[in-house]
Every structure is written in C-alpha cells, then in structure tokens.
Design a protein around this motif. Structure first.
Motif, PDB file in Angstrom:
ATOM      1  N   PHE A  79      28.984  23.012  80.479  1.00 58.67           N
ATOM      2  CA  PHE A  79      28.631  21.958  79.535  1.00 58.67           C
ATOM      3  C   PHE A  79      29.254  20.659  80.020  1.00 58.67           C
ATOM      4  O   PHE A  79      30.433  20.639  80.382  1.00 58.67           O
ATOM      5  CB  PHE A  79      29.192  22.240  78.141  1.00 58.67           C
ATOM      6  N   ASP A  80      28.525  19.571  79.978  1.00 52.49           N
ATOM      7  CA  ASP A  80      29.063  18.236  80.229  1.00 52.49           C
ATOM      8  C   ASP A  80      28.698  17.322  79.066  1.00 52.49           C
ATOM      9  O   ASP A  80      27.580  17.400  78.533  1.00 52.49           O
ATOM     10  CB  ASP A  80      28.484  17.631  81.514  1.00 52.49           C
ATOM     11  N   TRP A  81      29.655  16.443  78.679  1.00 51.13           N
ATOM     12  CA  TRP A  81      29.395  15.446  77.643  1.00 51.13           C
ATOM     13  C   TRP A  81      29.460  14.053  78.257  1.00 51.13           C
ATOM     14  O   TRP A  81      30.050  13.851  79.333  1.00 51.13           O
ATOM     15  CB  TRP A  81      30.424  15.566  76.532  1.00 51.13           C
ATOM     16  N   SER A  82      28.889  13.082  77.553  1.00 50.43           N
ATOM     17  CA  SER A  82      28.803  11.716  78.077  1.00 50.43           C
ATOM     18  C   SER A  82      30.174  11.072  78.245  1.00 50.43           C
ATOM     19  O   SER A  82      30.326  10.124  79.024  1.00 50.43           O
ATOM     20  CB  SER A  82      27.922  10.850  77.169  1.00 50.43           C
ATOM     21  N   SER A  83      31.190  11.566  77.539  1.00 49.94           N
ATOM     22  CA  SER A  83      32.547  11.030  77.679  1.00 49.94           C
ATOM     23  C   SER A  83      33.213  11.453  78.982  1.00 49.94           C
ATOM     24  O   SER A  83      34.276  10.960  79.335  1.00 49.94           O
ATOM     25  CB  SER A  83      33.415  11.498  76.507  1.00 49.94           C
ATOM     26  N   GLY A  84      32.596  12.385  79.693  1.00 55.62           N
ATOM     27  CA  GLY A  84      33.189  12.936  80.903  1.00 55.62           C
ATOM     28  C   GLY A  84      33.881  14.267  80.666  1.00 55.62           C
ATOM     29  O   GLY A  84      34.340  14.920  81.613  1.00 55.62           O
ATOM     30  N   THR A  85      33.977  14.686  79.415  1.00 57.23           N
ATOM     31  CA  THR A  85      34.571  15.977  79.078  1.00 57.23           C
ATOM     32  C   THR A  85      33.624  17.096  79.493  1.00 57.23           C
ATOM     33  O   THR A  85      32.405  16.958  79.429  1.00 57.23           O
ATOM     34  CB  THR A  85      34.834  16.059  77.564  1.00 57.23           C
ATOM     35  N   ALA A  86      34.205  18.217  79.911  1.00 60.46           N
ATOM     36  CA  ALA A  86      33.387  19.346  80.353  1.00 60.46           C
ATOM     37  C   ALA A  86      33.978  20.647  79.854  1.00 60.46           C
ATOM     38  O   ALA A  86      35.178  20.748  79.572  1.00 60.46           O
ATOM     39  CB  ALA A  86      33.286  19.372  81.881  1.00 60.46           C
ATOM     40  N   CYS A  87      33.135  21.641  79.733  1.00 62.08           N
ATOM     41  CA  CYS A  87      33.561  23.016  79.478  1.00 62.08           C
ATOM     42  C   CYS A  87      32.875  23.860  80.534  1.00 62.08           C
ATOM     43  O   CYS A  87      31.646  23.935  80.568  1.00 62.08           O
ATOM     44  CB  CYS A  87      33.153  23.465  78.079  1.00 62.08           C
ATOM     45  N   ARG A  88      33.665  24.455  81.399  1.00 62.26           N
ATOM     46  CA  ARG A  88      33.101  25.153  82.545  1.00 62.26           C
ATOM     47  C   ARG A  88      33.739  26.531  82.697  1.00 62.26           C
ATOM     48  O   ARG A  88      34.688  26.707  83.463  1.00 62.26           O
ATOM     49  CB  ARG A  88      33.288  24.321  83.816  1.00 62.26           C
ATOM     50  N   PRO A  89      33.235  27.505  81.960  1.00 63.07           N
ATOM     51  CA  PRO A  89      33.769  28.866  82.097  1.00 63.07           C
ATOM     52  C   PRO A  89      33.748  29.368  83.528  1.00 63.07           C
ATOM     53  O   PRO A  89      34.618  30.139  83.931  1.00 63.07           O
ATOM     54  CB  PRO A  89      32.823  29.688  81.208  1.00 63.07           C
ATOM     55  N   CYS A  90      32.766  28.912  84.322  1.00 62.83           N
ATOM     56  CA  CYS A  90      32.693  29.368  85.707  1.00 62.83           C
ATOM     57  C   CYS A  90      33.828  28.801  86.549  1.00 62.83           C
ATOM     58  O   CYS A  90      34.052  29.239  87.677  1.00 62.83           O
ATOM     59  CB  CYS A  90      31.346  28.988  86.318  1.00 62.83           C
ATOM     60  N   ASN A  91      34.578  27.815  86.011  1.00 61.18           N
ATOM     61  CA  ASN A  91      35.710  27.227  86.726  1.00 61.18           C
ATOM     62  C   ASN A  91      37.042  27.582  86.085  1.00 61.18           C
ATOM     63  O   ASN A  91      37.985  26.816  86.107  1.00 61.18           O
ATOM     64  CB  ASN A  91      35.574  25.693  86.761  1.00 61.18           C
ATOM     65  N   ALA A  92      37.105  28.768  85.456  1.00 61.31           N
ATOM     66  CA  ALA A  92      38.361  29.332  84.926  1.00 61.31           C
ATOM     67  C   ALA A  92      38.877  28.631  83.678  1.00 61.31           C
ATOM     68  O   ALA A  92      40.066  28.675  83.386  1.00 61.31           O
ATOM     69  CB  ALA A  92      39.454  29.339  85.994  1.00 61.31           C
ATOM     70  N   ASP A  93      38.005  27.978  82.883  1.00 63.12           N
ATOM     71  CA  ASP A  93      38.442  27.452  81.600  1.00 63.12           C
ATOM     72  C   ASP A  93      38.843  28.573  80.648  1.00 63.12           C
ATOM     73  O   ASP A  93      39.442  28.333  79.610  1.00 63.12           O
ATOM     74  CB  ASP A  93      37.324  26.623  80.952  1.00 63.12           C
ATOM     75  N   PHE A  94      38.507  29.817  80.997  1.00 63.29           N
ATOM     76  CA  PHE A  94      38.886  30.954  80.176  1.00 63.29           C
ATOM     77  C   PHE A  94      40.376  31.273  80.298  1.00 63.29           C
ATOM     78  O   PHE A  94      40.876  32.127  79.585  1.00 63.29           O
ATOM     79  CB  PHE A  94      38.096  32.203  80.592  1.00 63.29           C
ATOM     80  N   ASP A  95      41.092  30.612  81.178  1.00 66.06           N
ATOM     81  CA  ASP A  95      42.492  30.938  81.452  1.00 66.06           C
ATOM     82  C   ASP A  95      43.397  29.977  80.688  1.00 66.06           C
ATOM     83  O   ASP A  95      43.442  28.791  80.985  1.00 66.06           O
ATOM     84  CB  ASP A  95      42.754  30.853  82.956  1.00 66.06           C
ATOM     85  N   VAL A  96      44.136  30.483  79.707  1.00 61.34           N
ATOM     86  CA  VAL A  96      44.990  29.628  78.894  1.00 61.34           C
ATOM     87  C   VAL A  96      46.081  28.971  79.737  1.00 61.34           C
ATOM     88  O   VAL A  96      46.561  27.886  79.416  1.00 61.34           O
ATOM     89  CB  VAL A  96      45.617  30.429  77.729  1.00 61.34           C
ATOM     90  N   SER A  97      46.477  29.607  80.836  1.00 59.85           N
ATOM     91  CA  SER A  97      47.564  29.063  81.647  1.00 59.85           C
ATOM     92  C   SER A  97      47.121  27.853  82.463  1.00 59.85           C
ATOM     93  O   SER A  97      47.956  27.072  82.911  1.00 59.85           O
ATOM     94  CB  SER A  97      48.109  30.137  82.597  1.00 59.85           C
ATOM     95  N   SER A  98      45.817  27.672  82.664  1.00 58.31           N
ATOM     96  CA  SER A  98      45.351  26.555  83.481  1.00 58.31           C
ATOM     97  C   SER A  98      45.365  25.250  82.702  1.00 58.31           C
ATOM     98  O   SER A  98      45.734  24.204  83.224  1.00 58.31           O
ATOM     99  CB  SER A  98      43.947  26.829  84.020  1.00 58.31           C
ATOM    100  N   SER A  99      44.973  25.285  81.431  1.00 57.28           N
ATOM    101  CA  SER A  99      44.954  24.087  80.601  1.00 57.28           C
ATOM    102  C   SER A  99      44.736  24.498  79.150  1.00 57.28           C
ATOM    103  O   SER A  99      43.702  25.085  78.826  1.00 57.28           O
ATOM    104  CB  SER A  99      43.842  23.134  81.038  1.00 57.28           C
ATOM    105  N   THR A 100      45.707  24.174  78.288  1.00 61.39           N
ATOM    106  CA  THR A 100      45.540  24.507  76.878  1.00 61.39           C
ATOM    107  C   THR A 100      44.332  23.791  76.302  1.00 61.39           C
ATOM    108  O   THR A 100      43.566  24.362  75.517  1.00 61.39           O
ATOM    109  CB  THR A 100      46.807  24.136  76.090  1.00 61.39           C
ATOM    110  N   SER A 101      44.118  22.536  76.672  1.00 61.58           N
ATOM    111  CA  SER A 101      42.986  21.772  76.150  1.00 61.58           C
ATOM    112  C   SER A 101      41.659  22.403  76.556  1.00 61.58           C
ATOM    113  O   SER A 101      40.746  22.542  75.731  1.00 61.58           O
ATOM    114  CB  SER A 101      43.052  20.325  76.654  1.00 61.58           C
ATOM    115  N   ALA A 102      41.535  22.775  77.823  1.00 64.28           N
ATOM    116  CA  ALA A 102      40.298  23.387  78.302  1.00 64.28           C
ATOM    117  C   ALA A 102      40.074  24.738  77.640  1.00 64.28           C
ATOM    118  O   ALA A 102      38.941  25.107  77.306  1.00 64.28           O
ATOM    119  CB  ALA A 102      40.341  23.532  79.821  1.00 64.28           C
ATOM    120  N   TYR A 103      41.155  25.476  77.454  1.00 62.84           N
ATOM    121  CA  TYR A 103      41.059  26.786  76.816  1.00 62.84           C
ATOM    122  C   TYR A 103      40.609  26.645  75.367  1.00 62.84           C
ATOM    123  O   TYR A 103      39.719  27.364  74.893  1.00 62.84           O
ATOM    124  CB  TYR A 103      42.422  27.462  76.899  1.00 62.84           C
ATOM    125  N   ARG A 104      41.193  25.685  74.640  1.00 66.96           N
ATOM    126  CA  ARG A 104      40.774  25.445  73.258  1.00 66.96           C
ATOM    127  C   ARG A 104      39.307  25.026  73.206  1.00 66.96           C
ATOM    128  O   ARG A 104      38.556  25.457  72.331  1.00 66.96           O
ATOM    129  CB  ARG A 104      41.656  24.364  72.629  1.00 66.96           C
TER     130      ARG A 104
END
Length: 248
Positions: A79-104
């Motif tokens: 997922f990409d939003w116009s603000s530049g924010t992204a949600c990319r499960p294929c890039n390990a956003d499922f990992d809480v240790s990588s980024s709390t914000s991305a995980y949330r």
C-alpha cells in the motif's frame, strides 16, 4: 486512489489468469478501500491511497476449492499513500522489531480488512498447498489474504483470529511476554490463559473491559475501529478510549 475492481492495470502475479473479480466481491472491496482511506487520513494524515499491489483475485488451484477460483479473494502485498507513507508486508513490516510504527500500521490495515472480509490471514498462519496438500507454515509471510467465504466474526478458537489478537497485543501494549504462537505442523497454534489475559488487558485499556468480542459483532467492529485509530495515529493502547453507547 481509483480502482476498477473488474479491470485493474496494476494487477501482478504469474498465476493470474483473469483480471476481474466476482461481481458480489466488488462491493466489499470498494467499501473496504473507502474505509481504510478514511481512517488512515483522519488519524494519521496519510492522504489518499495511491498504490495497491496485489497478486490477483482469480488464481487457479487445480485440485482444491479456493475462493480465488471464483474471484472472491484477494492477496495484497503493498500500500502507498500520497503522504509517502507505505505498508509493505513483503518488506518485513510484519516484524515488530524492525519498526513499531510500521508494525502498528500493518495491524491497522489488517483490522480494516477484518471489518469487511470474514476470512483474513497474514504471516504466521499455516496454509496448505492446494495442489499437493503439503503444510506450509509461512505461506502468507509476505501478504494479506482476504475473502468473503464466511461472515465477519471473531473467535479465539480460530487460528487466524488468535494471530491477529496477538499482533494487537504486541503492537499497542508492547507486551511481548506471551510470545509468538507456534506455527509448526506438529505443534499448532494454541491460545492460552496468558494470551487471554493480555487481550483482556488490551480491551480494558480501551475502556472496553465489558466487551465480548467473541460473541457480539457490534462490539467486535468497534474494537477494530479503535485498533485502526491507534494504528494510524501510531499511539499505544489507551490514547483513544471508547466513551459509551454513542460510539455504537
């Protein structure tokens, strides 16, 4: 983002043999996207969705029934939003240790899916190869799967719901003491009293300690809304609290 659910040029995936979805699946898809875009922008100033990458709706499974066979399922990777924010499960956003914000954010996206699709699975869910019957412990490791094969509901006796509840606990209370549930073929996921206590604590922090999300669909949907609010605002549990019947 404007998506034509029948013909979408961004459709990816080598196993896709059609670019449309079942006409009864399209309304759920449209409603979900509208709701996701609203919550992400209202609570996180994400702007509008600009990109959605998915592996397809029609995917032929030769020897086993699948909602992909009838165009009533979708696998989503990006997922990409116009603000530049992204949600990319294929890039390990499922990992809480990588980024709390991305995980949330990932948990918020899953909550949005669960409002409109009765069957939602993500990483950790044990799948079965539809052609060989082989157990695949991490078949959804890089994407969300959503289909309308059953009504929207929640049960701690259902593996995909257990995994989602555990992700909510970890993302918003930062309680990692319950650990990850096993996903091996010989030792399947188990919901323990420790998991239930952590879920009860999460509900209490949202002023929802009177809720029974296992049996009351209205309360479950409110819970999902508040998970989305916390996810896109990037806040710990309790920043937003249920204020009573006016929220119903």
């Amino acid at each position: 983002m404007t998506i034509n659910p029948y013909v979408d040029a961004t459709l990816l995936g080598p196993n896709t043999n059609r670019r449309d979805c079942h006409q009864e699946f399209a309304p759920s898809l449209r409603a979900w996207l509208t709701n996701l875009e609203y919550f992400a922008d209202a609570y996180g100033a994400y702007g509008s969705l600009t990109k959605l990458v998915y592996d397809g709706m029609y995917v032929s499974h030769r020897t086993s029934p699948s909602f992909h066979n009838t165009g009533e399922a979708i696998d989503i990777k990006w997922f990409d939003w116009s603000s530049g924010t992204a949600c990319r499960p294929c890039n390990a956003d499922f990992d809480v240790s990588s980024s709390t914000s991305a995980y949330r954010r990932m948990v918020g996206v899953e909550a949005s899916l669960r409002k409109y699709f009765g069957n939602v699975v993500s990483r950790g869910y044990r799948g079965t190869d539809p052609d060989t019957g082989e157990i695949l412990p991490y078949v959804h490791a890089d994407h969300f799967h959503a289909d309308t094969g059953c009504p929207v509901s929640f049960s701690t006796g259902k593996e995909s719901n257990q995994l989602f509840a555990r992700d909510c606990i970890r993302a918003f209370t930062l309680d990692t003491t319950t650990g990850y549930l096993s996903t091996s073929a010989t030792n399947p996921n188990q919901w323990t009293t420790a998991h239930q206590a952590s879920l009860d604590a999460l509900l209490a922090s949202l002023s929802m300690d009177c809720f029974d999300i296992d049996t009351n669909i209205s309360e479950y949907l409110i819970f999902l809304d508040y998970i989305m609010m916390h996810a896109f605002a990037d806040r710990a549990a309790g920043h937003f609290r249920w204020s009573g019947a006016q929220d119903l």
